[in-house]
Design a protein around this motif. Structure first.
Motif, PDB file in Angstrom:
ATOM      1  N   CYS A  50       0.801  -1.233   0.000  1.00  0.00           N
ATOM      2  CA  CYS A  50       0.000   0.000   0.000  1.00  0.00           C
ATOM      3  C   CYS A  50       0.830   1.277   0.000  1.00  0.00           C
ATOM      4  CB  CYS A  50      -0.943   0.010   1.200  1.00  0.00           C
ATOM      5  SG  CYS A  50      -2.283  -1.172   1.038  1.00  0.00           S
TER       6      CYS A  50
ATOM      7  N   LYS B  17       2.359   2.392  -2.365  1.00  0.00           N
ATOM      8  CA  LYS B  17       2.246   2.928  -3.716  1.00  0.00           C
ATOM      9  C   LYS B  17       0.765   3.049  -4.065  1.00  0.00           C
ATOM     10  CE  LYS B  17       3.254   1.501  -8.435  1.00  0.00           C
ATOM     11  NZ  LYS B  17       3.682   0.401  -9.279  1.00  0.00           N
ATOM     12  N   ASP B  18       0.395   4.065  -4.832  1.00  0.00           N
ATOM     13  CA  ASP B  18      -0.984   4.183  -5.292  1.00  0.00           C
ATOM     14  C   ASP B  18      -1.322   2.991  -6.176  1.00  0.00           C
ATOM     15  OD1 ASP B  18      -1.076   7.802  -5.732  1.00  0.00           O
ATOM     16  OD2 ASP B  18      -1.420   6.556  -3.973  1.00  0.00           O
TER      17      ASP B  18
ATOM     18  N   ASN C 220      -9.935   7.716  -7.753  1.00  0.00           N
ATOM     19  CA  ASN C 220      -9.161   8.015  -8.960  1.00  0.00           C
ATOM     20  C   ASN C 220      -9.625   9.283  -9.631  1.00  0.00           C
ATOM     21  OD1 ASN C 220     -11.567   7.001  -9.859  1.00  0.00           O
ATOM     22  ND2 ASN C 220     -10.700   5.723 -11.439  1.00  0.00           N
TER      23      ASN C 220
END
Length: 94
Positions: free
Chosen positions: A37, A39-40, A86
């Motif tokens: 987690c 990293k996106d 997003n």
């Protein structure tokens, strides 16, 4: 907020799971997510890495937030949740 209410419902035995994890699967997701987690990630990344969620919160429009929750049938086990947003994704289908 969905994950907070889901955690309460799970502990009370009210949450209906679409998929129940084994204790081993739960431990593995919990262990792996600590570094994973950082990293996106995309919705597809979470499902590819951890499989279908126990509970999916959010509609089918890819431009709106989602929460994927992973759980065992044990009420005392932590509900593992991935919160996705997003708003600036270049590919809305991601």
């Amino acid at each position: 907020m969905a994950s907070v209410y889901a955690e309460i419902a799970h502990r009370q035995g009210w949450l209906q799971l679409d998929r129940t994890l084994t204790s081993a699967e739960h431990c593995e997701i919990r262990r792996a997510s600590e570094t994973w987690c950082r990293k996106d990630r995309l919705l597809s990344d979470v499902v590819t890495a951890f499989g279908p969620p126990s509970v999916f919160f959010g509609g089918n429009n890819p431009n709106y937030p989602k929460t994927l929750a992973y759980a065992t049938d044990q009420r005392d086990d932590t509900l593992l949740c991935f919160h996705l947003w997003n708003s600036f994704a270049t590919d809305p289908s991601s």
